[in-house]
Scaffold this active site. Sequence first.
Site, mmCIF file in Angstrom:
data_model
loop_
_atom_site.group_PDB
_atom_site.id
_atom_site.type_symbol
_atom_site.label_atom_id
_atom_site.label_comp_id
_atom_site.label_asym_id
_atom_site.label_seq_id
_atom_site.Cartn_x
_atom_site.Cartn_y
_atom_site.Cartn_z
ATOM 1 N N ARG A 1 11.095 -2.345 -16.901
ATOM 2 C CA ARG A 1 10.129 -1.281 -16.565
ATOM 3 C C ARG A 1 8.703 -1.835 -16.584
ATOM 4 O O ARG A 1 7.923 -1.576 -15.666
ATOM 5 C CB ARG A 1 10.267 -0.123 -17.571
ATOM 6 N N HIS B 1 14.086 0.679 -29.485
ATOM 7 C CA HIS B 1 14.052 1.308 -28.161
ATOM 8 C C HIS B 1 13.572 2.738 -28.366
ATOM 9 O O HIS B 1 14.331 3.672 -28.433
ATOM 10 C CB HIS B 1 15.470 1.301 -27.579
#
Length: 312
Positions: free
Chosen positions: A152, A176
């Site tokens: 990303r 995460h």
Amino acid sequence: MIKKAAVIGAGQVGATAAMRLAEKELADVVLIDVIEGVPAGKALDLAEAAPIEKHDAHLLGVTNDYGAAKDSDIVIITAGIPRKPGMSRDDLLTTNMGIMRSVATEVAKVAPNAILIIVSNPLDAMCHVAYEASGFAKNKVIGMAGVLDSARFRAFIAMELNVSVENTHAFVLGGHGDTMVPLPRYSTVAGIPITELMSAERIESLVERTRNGGAEIVGLLKTGSAYYAPSAAAVEMAEAILKDKKKILPCAAILSGEYGINDLFIGVPVKLGKNGVEQVMEIKLTEEEKKALNMSADAVRGLVADLKRLGS
Ligand code: APR
């Protein structure tokens, strides 16, 4: 020898991962889900695309029949529920803990030599559940988070600078979640650190967008969460293992003193090969980066404590 991959959870991430594994001819694929008919239907649909996509991977879908996953080389676990708008990954803890525990127990019985790639959220906590339920060695339970988060970040860097994504490289450490630690110093375009190509403000806004990357997609989709990039990330890890590539990728691995952290799954750069995590790479961090990683580790520790309280 043809490799065998099992994908548990034939939902959005699982089915797309099965498709990518087959289309890259990395392995024959078994899809397993609790829902009657769905894994069989998706596997058949994917098999019918094979003549057009030009691959000879075999695909099989079954409901709750773990015997079909016997002797798998790799098992990608995506079973669980995804986020809805407004939910954090941590809100999934209780439900996905029970699912992960039962899945990892079943997998360990039929595929004791497999390497597990965990995808279900909250990721770092689910790695702990899978590690304990499977009884597998430390190197054989790996969480998919950093590859996705850094992809990303790379995508945003390429959009910002109007360069090929192939020229970008990015590093993201930590859990995460909202405390993930993107490292601009180690993020480059054709080898040039992005700190030399962008202002500190622009970098901070891309870092922020990376941190919220999952939520941005949940907000747009309204039902369900991201799956194209998550499945691509899981399959990149599977490929590194199945082909024994010795590829350095950011993954959630359980640490034994590296970065001053013990007995905790957290995102760090690791070398992936046929034995799973073959090495945890320790990179030098600035004081500020260390602080951010420790904060992230504290957040994961909090979730693991919640797991214990809930009876994992
Ligand atoms: N065993 C096998 N499959 C299960 C089980 C179980 N015990 N419980 C649920 N499943 C299946 C569901 O039936 C569903 O098909 O897991 C699948 C999950 O698929 P989706 O709901 O489409 O969710 P997806 O978007 O694929 O996300 C799965 O990955 O990224 C993470 O946060 C996400 O935890 C979520 C997971």
